[in-house]
Design an enzyme around this catalytic site. Sequence first.
Site, PDB file in Angstrom:
ATOM      1  N   LYS A  33       0.813  -1.214   0.000  1.00  0.00           N
ATOM      2  CA  LYS A  33       0.000   0.000   0.000  1.00  0.00           C
ATOM      3  C   LYS A  33       0.849   1.267   0.000  1.00  0.00           C
ATOM      4  O   LYS A  33       0.469   2.270  -0.617  1.00  0.00           O
ATOM      5  CB  LYS A  33      -0.952   0.014   1.199  1.00  0.00           C
ATOM      6  CG  LYS A  33      -0.286   0.080   2.559  1.00  0.00           C
ATOM      7  CD  LYS A  33      -1.321   0.022   3.665  1.00  0.00           C
ATOM      8  CE  LYS A  33      -0.672  -0.025   5.037  1.00  0.00           C
ATOM      9  NZ  LYS A  33       0.084   1.180   5.349  1.00  0.00           N
ATOM     10  N   THR A  34       2.005   1.234   0.680  1.00  0.00           N
ATOM     11  CA  THR A  34       2.858   2.424   0.693  1.00  0.00           C
ATOM     12  C   THR A  34       3.368   2.723  -0.711  1.00  0.00           C
ATOM     13  O   THR A  34       3.468   3.885  -1.121  1.00  0.00           O
ATOM     14  CB  THR A  34       4.035   2.226   1.656  1.00  0.00           C
ATOM     15  OG1 THR A  34       3.529   1.896   2.950  1.00  0.00           O
ATOM     16  CG2 THR A  34       4.869   3.495   1.748  1.00  0.00           C
ATOM     17  N   ASP A 219      -3.687   7.156   4.755  1.00  0.00           N
ATOM     18  CA  ASP A 219      -3.263   5.779   4.978  1.00  0.00           C
ATOM     19  C   ASP A 219      -3.904   5.251   6.263  1.00  0.00           C
ATOM     20  O   ASP A 219      -4.290   6.031   7.142  1.00  0.00           O
ATOM     21  CB  ASP A 219      -1.732   5.744   5.093  1.00  0.00           C
ATOM     22  CG  ASP A 219      -1.177   4.334   5.023  1.00  0.00           C
ATOM     23  OD1 ASP A 219      -1.930   3.408   4.678  1.00  0.00           O
ATOM     24  OD2 ASP A 219       0.020   4.158   5.324  1.00  0.00           O
ATOM     25  N   GLU A 220      -4.011   3.939   6.394  1.00  0.00           N
ATOM     26  CA  GLU A 220      -4.579   3.296   7.590  1.00  0.00           C
ATOM     27  C   GLU A 220      -5.950   3.886   7.936  1.00  0.00           C
ATOM     28  O   GLU A 220      -6.245   4.205   9.093  1.00  0.00           O
ATOM     29  CB  GLU A 220      -3.628   3.449   8.790  1.00  0.00           C
ATOM     30  CG  GLU A 220      -2.221   2.933   8.552  1.00  0.00           C
ATOM     31  CD  GLU A 220      -2.115   1.416   8.509  1.00  0.00           C
ATOM     32  OE1 GLU A 220      -3.166   0.754   8.540  1.00  0.00           O
ATOM     33  OE2 GLU A 220      -0.986   0.907   8.446  1.00  0.00           O
ATOM     34  N   GLN A 250      -7.730  -5.161   9.521  1.00  0.00           N
ATOM     35  CA  GLN A 250      -6.700  -4.769  10.480  1.00  0.00           C
ATOM     36  C   GLN A 250      -7.169  -3.631  11.393  1.00  0.00           C
ATOM     37  O   GLN A 250      -6.358  -2.911  11.975  1.00  0.00           O
ATOM     38  CB  GLN A 250      -5.420  -4.363   9.743  1.00  0.00           C
ATOM     39  CG  GLN A 250      -4.805  -5.505   8.949  1.00  0.00           C
ATOM     40  CD  GLN A 250      -3.479  -5.134   8.317  1.00  0.00           C
ATOM     41  OE1 GLN A 250      -2.466  -4.951   9.001  1.00  0.00           O
ATOM     42  NE2 GLN A 250      -3.460  -5.020   7.009  1.00  0.00           N
ATOM     43  N   ARG A 601       2.198 -10.667  10.501  1.00  0.00           N
ATOM     44  CA  ARG A 601       3.495 -10.004  10.727  1.00  0.00           C
ATOM     45  C   ARG A 601       4.645 -10.941  10.352  1.00  0.00           C
ATOM     46  O   ARG A 601       5.785 -10.504  10.185  1.00  0.00           O
ATOM     47  CB  ARG A 601       3.680  -9.605  12.196  1.00  0.00           C
ATOM     48  CG  ARG A 601       2.689  -8.620  12.802  1.00  0.00           C
ATOM     49  CD  ARG A 601       2.454  -7.414  11.967  1.00  0.00           C
ATOM     50  NE  ARG A 601       1.301  -7.599  11.095  1.00  0.00           N
ATOM     51  CZ  ARG A 601       1.001  -6.817  10.068  1.00  0.00           C
ATOM     52  NH1 ARG A 601       1.782  -5.806   9.769  1.00  0.00           N
ATOM     53  NH2 ARG A 601      -0.066  -7.047   9.324  1.00  0.00           N
TER      54      ARG A 601
END
Length: 723
Positions: A33-34, A219-220, A250, A601
């Site tokens: 996504k970044t 973002d997020e 998430q 993770r």
Amino acid sequence: MSDPLDGLNPPQREAVLHGEGPLLVLAGAGSGKTRVLTHRVARLIGEAGVRPEAILAITFTNKAAGEMRERIGRLVGPRARAIWASTFHSACVRILRVEAPAAGYARDFSIYDADDQLRLIRRCLVEEEIDPKRTPPRAVQARISDAKSLLQGPEEMAAMAGSFADEVVARVYRRYAEALRANGAMDFDDLLMVTAQLLEEDAAVRARWQSRFEHVLVDEYQDTNHAQYRLVRVLAEPQRNVVAVGDDDQGIYSWRGADVRNILDFERDYPDAHVVALEQNYRSTGTILRAANAVVERNPHRHPKRLWTDLGDGEPITVMACRDEHEEARVVAAEIDRAVGRGASLSEVAVFYRTNAQSRAIEDQLVRRAVPYAVVGGPRFYERAEVRDLLAYLRVVANPADGVSLARMLGAPKRGLGPGCVAKLEAFAAARETPVSEGVLRPDEVPGLPPGQRATLAATGALLADVRQRAEAGAPLDRILEEVLERSGLRDALEREGTFEAQGRIENLEEMVRVAAEYDASEEQATLAGFLEGIALQADADLVDQSTGAVTLMTIHNAKGLEFDTVLITGLEEGLFPHIRSDTREALEEERRLFYVGLTRARRHLMLTHADSRAMHGGRDYRLPSRFLGELPADALREPAGGRRSRGHLAGMPADGGGGWRSGPPAPRVPALATGDSVLHATFGEGVVTAIESGGELVRVRFSQDGAERRLMAGAAPMRKVG
């Protein structure tokens, strides 16, 4: 500069090439996504001709914002410096440094952190004659924070009070808000609330910033609270060029105000939104992703998506049953040894747990084995007492009205300037309507001060005046900090102690001088106010250092956004993970999302542990394995060589056909139970059902052998109805 479409997969390219209007990017864990955010910004600048300063890119940590600026810079060159890439709080501070007078604040307002807030709330409780034992300051702080995240002021809270306790908190909130203004300060929640309310209520301010930002990227987005949601809405109008990037799977921060409905309802808010799902994972093995998908797909309220990878299946996930937390700690240490034996660096190993208290047994075992480790979420550097003492001096220099920092400053080091002296200074300032520090600069005019206090205050006032003058003249910040350390007596007092602990505190103060020097070197326009802002807005995630050569220990909440080669998730037991407080459908779904975050993770190696019993709350609790273990697919799991098999009743976890952890014969299903029924449990003996919860899925039973009440899975517990 390079082509912003280079190296993108088809969905990523689709998101980057999207034109005008709202865009929702559903970015699964590890899906890049970044890259999408940075490449989209680069395309807006390079191909669409958007001015860099007209782009607002919001993320949730300063570290992530810095990385975003750096990556955009590699794509578009120096123009990236003009982009507003920052956290919500940092962006609000920048807006408020311009617009604060419109909201009734001075532009040099202080930013109070959690410790400052607690100190002020305690004082407000005393002034309201409220017993802090019956109304704990931390509870009040949390209630006020919740209200502010919903953009509710003291009057709104008072109007909605449904009990006497609510009315008490509303009274404290009112006094606390007045005290913040009197000190020329805002807390973290004010930064969001004041900015949102100002933009919504002041047409001139709103027009100024709406015309400034042509594109807003967040973002997020699943982690936004109501205040942040409202900020995005108002800043993105009227162009509606808003990009929300996030993953509802998430969403794990409801306890601090985040509302996963913001991302779930994005298409309701923007009916013409274009939606792109990023499902290719570049981080984890296929086996780990298969397990993560199987778990999170049990949540009914989510955007459908399924992670996949071309990295191969990798090895199975290890599930280990342990007798207690001490055996669990030994298992963790042994797995770390195995990781090192595979050639892994300790910095690529992480141990996760649901609650901080679980780390003690693990830490004890790692200390015995001389394994270096770092605990994330422990005392932060800037929260250490000696560091806060030094910062108090600097904050009074930056904001003379900051009475909370002044009181701390006068008490550090101890020199006879206690609460009585502070009260006289506050009365002097109130009578003359001047900043509270004015009495320090003019001690001879303050009534009731003895000669010794006047002399000490005079020296302190001279220090403040000299440092303020040097700061305004642009003197290097490290030299300013050195002057404060020398003239305040902070360093001398610690040197006189002569203890090992005092030497450590001196080293922390010297580290602060180095921090100031680094800030000076990295900023084109370094200022004392900017230095203090950077410290105040530091987030826990900014402090995670994976280059230390140490194992990382942290709660799963703190692990968000990180990745490790080897991950160990401990404490997978009912009542712990999922947590005992997750007794509603929404809370249980969030616990499942938290487990999903922990699983994703891991890049290559993943171990899950649970214990038969665990020391909790001064006693020892006997526990059932987590239902989440029963939701894992069988072909993703293995038992370790020589490992103890899990207890048979784990097989009875309600897996509905998909659960795979089958290490024993299925436990018999318990007939439908009702409150008052007698039961017999294989471990706890006889008991009586005291409550039925979650639609019959959970039962609460009080057992006669120890009088304890436990919550058990109706379809999994090794018990039967009797009588």
